[in-house]
Each structure stands twice: as C-alpha cells, then as structure tokens.
Scaffold this motif. Structure first.
Motif, mmCIF file in Angstrom:
data_model
loop_
_atom_site.group_PDB
_atom_site.id
_atom_site.type_symbol
_atom_site.label_atom_id
_atom_site.label_comp_id
_atom_site.label_asym_id
_atom_site.label_seq_id
_atom_site.Cartn_x
_atom_site.Cartn_y
_atom_site.Cartn_z
ATOM 1 N N GLN B 43 0.827 -1.203 0.000
ATOM 2 C CA GLN B 43 0.000 0.000 0.000
ATOM 3 C C GLN B 43 0.865 1.258 0.000
ATOM 4 O O GLN B 43 0.543 2.234 -0.662
ATOM 5 C CB GLN B 43 -0.935 0.011 1.221
ATOM 6 C CG GLN B 43 -2.088 -0.960 1.136
ATOM 7 C CD GLN B 43 -1.708 -2.366 1.565
ATOM 8 O OE1 GLN B 43 -0.531 -2.686 1.734
ATOM 9 N NE2 GLN B 43 -2.709 -3.220 1.729
ATOM 10 N N ALA B 44 1.960 1.203 0.772
ATOM 11 C CA ALA B 44 2.838 2.368 0.840
ATOM 12 C C ALA B 44 3.448 2.655 -0.530
ATOM 13 O O ALA B 44 3.522 3.798 -0.955
ATOM 14 C CB ALA B 44 3.938 2.140 1.878
ATOM 15 N N ARG B 45 3.859 1.574 -1.204
ATOM 16 C CA ARG B 45 4.440 1.766 -2.538
ATOM 17 C C ARG B 45 3.409 2.316 -3.511
ATOM 18 O O ARG B 45 3.691 3.214 -4.296
ATOM 19 C CB ARG B 45 5.003 0.434 -3.061
ATOM 20 C CG ARG B 45 6.480 0.240 -2.754
ATOM 21 C CD ARG B 45 7.096 -0.776 -3.701
ATOM 22 N NE ARG B 45 6.382 -2.039 -3.689
ATOM 23 C CZ ARG B 45 6.569 -2.987 -2.758
ATOM 24 N NH1 ARG B 45 7.423 -2.782 -1.779
ATOM 25 N NH2 ARG B 45 5.896 -4.106 -2.812
ATOM 26 N N PHE B 48 2.806 5.877 -2.853
ATOM 27 C CA PHE B 48 3.935 6.655 -3.352
ATOM 28 C C PHE B 48 3.804 6.850 -4.868
ATOM 29 O O PHE B 48 3.980 7.948 -5.383
ATOM 30 C CB PHE B 48 5.253 5.945 -3.015
ATOM 31 C CG PHE B 48 6.458 6.786 -3.314
ATOM 32 C CD1 PHE B 48 6.918 7.705 -2.394
ATOM 33 C CD2 PHE B 48 7.108 6.667 -4.532
ATOM 34 C CE1 PHE B 48 8.014 8.498 -2.674
ATOM 35 C CE2 PHE B 48 8.199 7.463 -4.827
ATOM 36 C CZ PHE B 48 8.664 8.375 -3.893
ATOM 37 N N ARG B 49 3.457 5.754 -5.544
ATOM 38 C CA ARG B 49 3.327 5.824 -6.997
ATOM 39 C C ARG B 49 2.240 6.834 -7.402
ATOM 40 O O ARG B 49 2.427 7.661 -8.282
ATOM 41 C CB ARG B 49 2.974 4.441 -7.562
ATOM 42 C CG ARG B 49 3.018 4.354 -9.078
ATOM 43 C CD ARG B 49 2.460 3.049 -9.589
ATOM 44 N NE ARG B 49 1.020 2.937 -9.376
ATOM 45 C CZ ARG B 49 0.114 3.547 -10.134
ATOM 46 N NH1 ARG B 49 0.479 4.307 -11.128
ATOM 47 N NH2 ARG B 49 -1.171 3.405 -9.879
ATOM 48 N N THR B 53 2.880 10.277 -9.490
ATOM 49 C CA THR B 53 2.199 10.609 -10.744
ATOM 50 C C THR B 53 1.489 11.950 -10.619
ATOM 51 O O THR B 53 1.510 12.777 -11.521
ATOM 52 C CB THR B 53 1.172 9.507 -11.082
ATOM 53 O OG1 THR B 53 1.803 8.246 -10.914
ATOM 54 C CG2 THR B 53 0.676 9.639 -12.503
ATOM 55 N N LEU B 54 0.879 12.134 -9.469
ATOM 56 C CA LEU B 54 0.144 13.378 -9.215
ATOM 57 C C LEU B 54 1.088 14.573 -9.290
ATOM 58 O O LEU B 54 0.775 15.600 -9.880
ATOM 59 C CB LEU B 54 -0.513 13.283 -7.831
ATOM 60 C CG LEU B 54 -1.318 14.494 -7.361
ATOM 61 C CD1 LEU B 54 -2.476 14.727 -8.312
ATOM 62 C CD2 LEU B 54 -1.839 14.261 -5.957
ATOM 63 N N LYS B 55 2.267 14.392 -8.699
ATOM 64 C CA LYS B 55 3.237 15.481 -8.698
ATOM 65 C C LYS B 55 3.638 15.827 -10.130
ATOM 66 O O LYS B 55 3.712 16.994 -10.499
ATOM 67 C CB LYS B 55 4.463 15.087 -7.871
ATOM 68 C CG LYS B 55 5.411 16.245 -7.648
ATOM 69 C CD LYS B 55 6.459 15.933 -6.611
ATOM 70 C CE LYS B 55 7.578 15.117 -7.227
ATOM 71 N NZ LYS B 55 8.714 14.978 -6.302
ATOM 72 N N GLY B 56 3.852 14.788 -10.928
ATOM 73 C CA GLY B 56 4.236 15.018 -12.315
ATOM 74 C C GLY B 56 3.162 15.791 -13.064
ATOM 75 O O GLY B 56 3.441 16.738 -13.795
ATOM 76 N N GLU B 74 5.459 12.858 -0.301
ATOM 77 C CA GLU B 74 6.345 11.802 -0.814
ATOM 78 C C GLU B 74 7.512 11.574 0.129
ATOM 79 O O GLU B 74 7.905 10.431 0.389
ATOM 80 C CB GLU B 74 6.912 12.225 -2.181
ATOM 81 C CG GLU B 74 6.075 11.840 -3.356
ATOM 82 C CD GLU B 74 6.792 12.206 -4.651
ATOM 83 O OE1 GLU B 74 6.178 12.059 -5.695
ATOM 84 O OE2 GLU B 74 7.960 12.639 -4.595
ATOM 85 N N SER B 75 8.071 12.682 0.639
ATOM 86 C CA SER B 75 9.223 12.556 1.528
ATOM 87 C C SER B 75 8.861 11.751 2.762
ATOM 88 O O SER B 75 9.643 10.925 3.241
ATOM 89 C CB SER B 75 9.717 13.944 1.950
ATOM 90 O OG SER B 75 10.008 14.694 0.804
ATOM 91 N N VAL B 76 7.659 12.007 3.286
ATOM 92 C CA VAL B 76 7.199 11.253 4.462
ATOM 93 C C VAL B 76 7.167 9.767 4.137
ATOM 94 O O VAL B 76 7.642 8.925 4.919
ATOM 95 C CB VAL B 76 5.788 11.725 4.889
ATOM 96 C CG1 VAL B 76 5.242 10.849 6.001
ATOM 97 C CG2 VAL B 76 5.823 13.182 5.302
ATOM 98 N N LEU B 77 6.640 9.458 2.964
ATOM 99 C CA LEU B 77 6.497 8.049 2.594
ATOM 100 C C LEU B 77 7.853 7.408 2.327
ATOM 101 O O LEU B 77 8.070 6.238 2.634
ATOM 102 C CB LEU B 77 5.611 7.925 1.355
ATOM 103 C CG LEU B 77 4.155 8.225 1.642
ATOM 104 C CD1 LEU B 77 3.396 8.408 0.359
ATOM 105 C CD2 LEU B 77 3.539 7.089 2.454
ATOM 106 N N ARG B 78 8.760 8.202 1.746
ATOM 107 C CA ARG B 78 10.086 7.658 1.471
ATOM 108 C C ARG B 78 10.739 7.236 2.785
ATOM 109 O O ARG B 78 11.340 6.174 2.886
ATOM 110 C CB ARG B 78 10.925 8.696 0.741
ATOM 111 C CG ARG B 78 12.145 8.098 0.069
ATOM 112 C CD ARG B 78 12.868 9.097 -0.789
ATOM 113 N NE ARG B 78 12.179 9.362 -2.050
ATOM 114 C CZ ARG B 78 11.827 10.564 -2.465
ATOM 115 N NH1 ARG B 78 12.061 11.614 -1.721
ATOM 116 N NH2 ARG B 78 11.229 10.711 -3.620
ATOM 117 N N GLN B 79 10.518 8.081 3.787
ATOM 118 C CA GLN B 79 11.083 7.755 5.101
ATOM 119 C C GLN B 79 10.425 6.493 5.649
ATOM 120 O O GLN B 79 11.099 5.594 6.163
ATOM 121 C CB GLN B 79 10.848 8.918 6.056
ATOM 122 C CG GLN B 79 11.486 8.682 7.404
ATOM 123 C CD GLN B 79 10.705 9.365 8.515
ATOM 124 O OE1 GLN B 79 9.657 9.939 8.282
ATOM 125 N NE2 GLN B 79 11.233 9.279 9.710
#
Lengths: 143, 656
Positions: B43-45, B48-49, B53-56, B74-79
C-alpha cells in the motif's frame, strides 16, 4: 445592416435578429404538457431535439388564433437552450439597416414591457424588432 | 494553441481526481495496517506511486502549491519506506490534510483560478514527519538546458541519480501539441502515459514559445528509461534526433542478472472513456430504436393492406434481438462497481466521526454488484446524507453508548443486494438510538405516526430536523425530503426501519440503469403517455361502481383491499374528469394508489430523454420519448403524481 427573420402575427410585421434563430419549421402540432408555463403550446421534435414551443401571440398579449397551414415554428436559441416560437407566418429574411430602425415610442415600449426593441421602416412597412431575451427570458417564464 | 491547453486541462482534472481518490484509499488502508500492526509495504508503494504521478501532472500545469504539498508527502512516505513501510498512525491525519489541500488546489485549477499557496503550517507539519531529510543537491549530468534543470527539486535529482545508478538512461524529449495531433487524440496526457510505459516520467516542463502562429505551449518531458531513442521518439511522436540523452544506453548485460526489463503496462486492456462519449453512443442507439418502431409500424400497415409480411416479420424479430443485445452491451460499458461507488465512504465517515467526536466502525459489503455510472452519481449524495444522519442523530456519543451497555464504537453498515428485476437495494444501517417517532411528530406538529412508512413521510417533510440544535455536519432541516426525491427521481423507492435504542436502517432501491426503460403506453384524455413498467404494480379494470367516496378521493376494491383511485387527467390538469375504465396501480412508499386512464396500449422499450427546460418543468412529468411517430411522448412519474393527488384532494377529481 444586420439580418432579421421577419414574421407576422395578426397582420403586424415583427422581426428577430437572425443570430438568435436556429431554423424554421412548419407547424405540425405539438405534444401538450399539462401544467407547463403560460403560453407553452407543447413539445416538438426538431432536428433530433425535443424543444418546448411558445405561442408568440400569448407572449405579446394578442388574442389566440388557431394555427393554419401557414403557421411556422421559429426555433431560437435563448440562454443556451433551444426553444420554438409559434407564429402566424414567417417567410422573409431582411437586412434591416440600423438607420431605418428607431427606438419605439414610449407608449409602445411600456405596453410591451421592453419586448419591442426598435421599429424599422422598410418602404411602407413598419416592422417591430423584438428583443428575444425579453420575449422568452427566464424572468418572463412564469409571468 | 488554446485548444490543446483546454484539452489538456480536462484530462488533468479527471486524472488528478482519480489519483487523489486512489491515494485516500491507500492511506486509509495504511492507517488500518498501522493500527493492527501489520506491514503494508504494498500500500505504501502504491500510495507513493499515485503521489508521484500526481506530482508530475501538477508540475505540468505549473501548479507549484500542489507540487510542494505532494513532494513533502512523498518525503514522508520515502522515510516510512526506509523504516520498513511502517507508517506511524499519527502521520495519517497530516497526510489526509495534505491530500485535502491538494484537492482544493486542483479544484481551483479546474475552475481556472489561481490555486492558493500551500499552507505553511501544513508543509511544516509534513516536514516534521519526514525527519530523515535527503542530503543536499545531488550532482547529476542532465540533458537539459540550465533554466529547466534549475526547476528540478532535490528529491527529483536524487531520483534521477538513483535511476542512473541502476543503469537507466535519462532522456529529454519535446512534445509539441497541435490541432492535427489533438484531432488524432495525441495530447500531452497521452504522450506522458505512452512514455510512462517505457520508463518513469520524472518531470514535465511546460514552456511557452512564440512562433509565426502565435504563442504555443511546448512540453519537455524528462524520462528515465531502458528504451532506445527510437522508441522514445515514437512514444512522443517525434524523430529520434529530437531526443537528447544523458548517457549512452547501458548494455543489457550491465544490468547484471536482471536481464532486459519488461516495460510496465499499467491498466493494460483498460480504456478510460469520457461518459460524454458513451452518452453520445447511447443517443445514436436511441435513434436506432426509434427507427425500429417505425419499421414495426410500416410492417403493420403493410399487413393491414393485405400484404404478406412474414419474411419481414422474421427479420424484424432478429433486428429486435440484436438491438437488445447491442443495448445491453452498451449499457455494460457504463457500469461501475458498487465498491467503486463507495470508495470515498470510509474517508467521509472518518471526517464525520472526527467532527462529531463519535467512534465508528464501518462495514461495507459491496459484493460484485454493478450499477450505471449515472445512477451512481445521482444516488451517492443521498448515501452521504444518510451517513451524516446516522452520525449526527443515530449514533450515541461513546460515553452514552458505554452507559447503555453498547460497544463504544458505533456500527455503520452499508450493504447492497441485487434484485432480479434490475434493481439494486442499498442498505444503510446504524446501531444507534433509533428514531424517536414522538419527538419527530411533536416537532412536525402532526399526530404520532403508526407505521415506519408514516414516520418516513414525516421525516421527509421539507425543513424538518430532529436534532436539538443544528449541527455542523447535518445543518438544520433540508434532509430526508431531498434524499427521497433523489430516489424517486431515479424511479426507486426509499424505506425505513427503526427500533428505539437498537438503530435505524434505510433501504434505497434504485434501478441499475436509467437511460432505457420498459414502459407502458396508455391513453388518457386524448393524449398518449408512458410510464416505467417498474413503477406500475398492476393494471386493473375499474368497476362500474366505486366502493365509496371519501374526502381523499374515490375508493375501489382491489384484491379484497380498498385502494384510493384518482383520475389521472384530473391530477395532471389535462382535461375534464370522467369515468375511465382502466387504472394503473402504483405504490408510493408502501401505499397503493390507482390512477385511472382510458386505455392501456402496451409495453415498449424506449429511450428516455430528460425534460429539463424551465418552461416545461412540471412535477410528475420527467422526460420524453419517441414511440416512432416522430413526436415527443411524455414520460410520467406516477408515484409523484399519486403523491400530488393524495396531498391535494381538491385537484383529485372523482373517478366515478
């Protein structure tokens, strides 16, 4: 100089700017809608669309008259919606010069509550140019 | 090039909406996982995806606030990803706020307004969650002019560095929109998704260039990919010499034992279609159905003239069947699952629970049922309304529940049952305090209702509210009447069951699809009308003698029961009341009412066009159809007309 569709009601000439008019149909009857707004004669199908038809006589305060084979439906676009106006006859499209048109006398303007926008004289004829928005606009719908 | 920009905007709004909803769903999944202490890396991945996409997309429209917000999320999720995908539950509300803020800004963009800047406190709150900040700018060789490279954020640089380290190439390719491309459906959105199949679209830079034809928008897409220049050029409808790359393609062997990577094809075999296009196809089908009626009419006339039409009749039977199949196939393309329809419910309920301070456990049993997108869109606000009512008026506060010996957490259940008659029943149930019929009656100034149907009648009185004070979520008044009207307009039915102290259940029964109906055609006061077969319980003969007349109208005996009968012409105001030999029995929230007509003409399958011109807005007259004569025939909502007749005895003429 702009194009106008000229039509007749009870022997008087009226005109609407051609820009407001989508097309003309012969009158072949309409499906009555019980409880519809005043002056609505019913619904007709025209060019794949179902549109309500208003009796222009009722809107102009003229006595009602039974439609004849001369009767026409002028399909107009008002506020993005198509609708029809039932008139006695409609056969001409005239280019009415701006200088031939003059504002209506005060008494006419008052009598017709702003529906008549100007009067044009073409030779011996007097043509009342109508304001479509005033004639069928939303504020008139439930008058 | 305003065309391409418009086109692009409508695609942008539709797509971001989908991404935001998807993100909400994943986030709530993550929250549940965190609460139940189970891992949720998938779910986290996925979240993130979606965010990526939204950011793009947001970057494409230069929606800087959205980019900022999503970037921080995204940064939160990367962590979280680095720490084994265990997102702390405390992060969820902040992330939800982030999604909401992004959503608001996307909506502003959709309305061509300037989006508000990203709220500082929210960015700070997100940054506080993302403790593990990435290191400062990473040096990456990029095939980009300096002014574009300067627009890359640190996270994007890091991502690019990571991709290069993985042996992928970073390429920049230009997409020049144009009317010729738009005509073929080749928009920037399409180019982006085609490139996304070859790799990852890291960033899209829009630029305004001035040419002989005036200002135009040109996009530079920055992509990491394993594909060669020719493939990239093809995806962007340009030539390979227009593709600039940062490094020579890494040989497949350099990827180690991984081998050539399969390009990822998200949503393969799925086409996203605008509902408008489906409606257009239906409109064309409707013309075909009208033609079929004409064919039948002509065949009947030929038979009437003594001609042998047996061969023609056989062909007509085939044509009918094929038309039915085509119709069914087309209707299926408009179906969405109930699960999709209810996707947003957990989030809405969560918000409501938060506002009311009540604890809720939601149970959704959507099964595999499907319904028409149009029906779904129409009925969803009613569902939300009933949920609000359940939270505001139904469920008790946690402390009160405890005192009553109920679990602190209230139960809200949404289930759906598919009926064989092409109807879907949605059940919305709570285990709260139930409806206090006496209080409702007192507030309405009416006698205490004796049945659930009567209680519903009271609740649906315009402007009635049982809450002591207007609440933030439900407001005062304006409620059940709108829910019921929505359901009725769809040709459905609303029912209520309630038990004091035990809870309330609403049942919404709606047709699975609305555009094409089976109708009965009938004559009344010299006019032909139709009404949906689904709304008519039976057609009865009106006995010469009505049982008795009361102030509410005349009565007839039907199956040993007394039923009120009205003259339909009188109810419609369509002509003189007279004795009519047939009657259509309809049910209005439990009560049978008979409406008398002259003659029943038979059953038809028709396409219905809604009637929405203000000149002909009449309660009970809902649409038109064409029975093959080229003239509009009115489609009546008999339940509404029956209600009107019952409410206004003066208009309901005696049918005897």
């Amino acid at each position: 100089m702009s194009l106008h569709v000229v039509f007749q009601l009870g022997g008087t000439d009226y005109a609407l700017p051609a820009d407001d008019v989508l097309h003309l149909d012969a009158w072949t009857g309409a499906t009555p809608v019980p409880g519809a707004a005043q002056g609505v004669v019913g619904l007709v199908t025209t060019r794949q669309r179902v549109v309500p038809v208003l009796d222009a006589r009722v809107r102009l305060g003229l006595p009602p008259a039974a439609p004849t084979d001369q009767s026409r439906v002028i399909v107009v676009s008002q506020g993005g919606r198509a609708m029809g106006l039932l008139v006695d006859r409609a056969r001409e499209v005239l280019r009415l010069a701006a200088d031939a048109a003059q504002p209506p006398p005060g008494v006419v303007a008052q009598d017709t509550a702003g529906v008549v926008r100007a009067i044009a004289h073409v030779g011996q004829r007097m043509i009342l140019i109508l304001d479509l928005r005033q004639l069928v606009g939303p504020e008139k719908l439930h008058a | 090039m305003s065309i391409s920009r418009e086109e692009f905007f409508s695609g942008f709004v539709a797509e971001t909406d989908e991404l935001l909803r998807g993100a909400e769903v994943q986030l709530l999944e993550l929250e549940r996982a965190a609460r139940e202490r189970r891992p949720a890396a998938k779910q986290a991945r996925e979240l993130f995806r979606l965010l990526h996409t939204l950011k793009g997309l947001a970057a494409m429209v230069e929606a800087e606030p959205v980019v900022q917000l999503v970037h921080e999320m995204e940064s939160v999720l990367r962590q979280a990803d680095r720490s084994g995908a265990a997102l702390p539950a405390s992060a969820v509300p902040v992330l939800l706020d982030g999604l909401r803020a992004a959503d608001e800004r996307v909506r502003a963009i959709a309305q061509r307004r300037e989006p508000a800047p990203a709220p500082r406190e929210l960015l700070d709150a997100l940054a506080a969650l993302a403790l593990d900040r990435p290191a400062a700018a990473v040096a990456v060789e990029l095939p980009l002019p300096g002014e574009l490279e300067a627009k890359l954020g640190p996270a994007e640089r890091q991502e690019l560095a990571h991709e290069l380290a993985q042996g992928r190439r970073v390429v920049a390719v230009e997409f020049v929109p144009g009317p010729d491309k738009v005509a073929k459906g080749l928009t920037i959105t399409e180019a982006r998704s085609r490139l996304a199949r070859l790799g990852t679209v890291v960033k899209v830079f829009p630029r305004t260039v001035t040419g002989p034809a005036g200002a135009a928008v040109v996009f530079t897409l920055l992509v990491t990919t394993g594909a060669d220049d020719a493939a990239v050029a093809e995806a962007a409808w340009t030539t390979p010499d227009q593709v600039r790359s940062s490094a020579p393609p890494a040989p497949a062997a350099a990827g180690g034992d991984k081998g050539p990577e399969e390009p990822e094809l998200p949503g393969r075999g799925v086409v996203r279609v605008e509902v408008r296009r489906l409606d257009d196809a239906l409109e064309r089908l409707s013309a075909l159905i009208v033609t079929r009626f004409r064919l039948h009419r002509v065949a009947a006339e030929m038979r009437g003239r003594g001609l042998d039409v047996r061969d023609l009749a056989a062909v007509l039977v085939d044509a009918d069947r094929q038309l039915r199949d085509l119709r069914a196939a087309l209707m299926r393309t408009r179906m969405i699952t109930v699960a999709q329809l209810l996707e947003r419910v957990p989030l809405i309920l969560r918000g409501l629970a938060h506002k009311t301070g009540k604890h809720v456990r939601l149970q959704v049993e959507a099964g595999r049922a499907e319904l028409d997108k149009g029906v779904g869109d129409a009925v969803f606000p009613a569902i939300v309304h009933l949920l609000r009512n359940a939270l505001d008026h139904g469920l008790e506060a946690p402390a009160e529940r405890e005192r009553l010996g109920k679990p602190r957490e209230g139960q809200v259940r949404i289930a759906c049952v598919e009926h064989s008659d092409a109807q879907l029943e949605l059940v919305i149930q709570d285990d709260g305090r139930g409806v206090d019929a006496e209080a409702v009656a007192a507030r309405a100034g009416r006698p205490v209702p004796r049945s659930a149907a009567e209680l519903l009648e009271l609740l649906a009185l315009p402007g009635l509210s049982t809450a002591e004070a207007a609440t933030e979520t439900s407001g005062r008044g304006m409620g059940m009447d709108i829910v019921r009207r929505t359901v009725h307009r769809l040709g459905g039915e609303l029912a209520l069951e309630t038990r004091r102290g035990a809870g309330t259940t609403f049942r919404l029964r709606v047709p699975l699809s609305v555009s094409i109906f089976d109708v009965f055609a009938f004559r009344c006061a010299e006019q032909t009308y139709v009404a949906p077969v689904a709304a008519i319980e039976e057609v009865v003969e009106v006995p010469a003698e009505v049982t008795r007349s009361t102030a509410r109208g005349a009565m007839i005996q039907r199956r040993g029961r007394v039923t009120t009968i009205f003259d339909l012409a009188g109810v419609l105001g369509a002509g003189e009341a007279s004795r009519r030999p047939r009657a259509l029995v309809v049910r209005r929230d439990g009560d049978a009412v008979a409406l008398a007509v002259d003659r029943v003409l038979g059953q038809h399958e028709v396409v219905v066009r809604p009637l929405d011109h203000p000149l002909v807005t009449v309660p009970g007259v809902v649409a038109t159809t064409d029975l093959g004569d080229g003239r509009p025939t009115l489609v009546l909502d008999l339940a509404t007309l029956a209600g009107r007749a019952s409410a206004a005895p003066s208009r309901a003429s005696d049918a005897s």
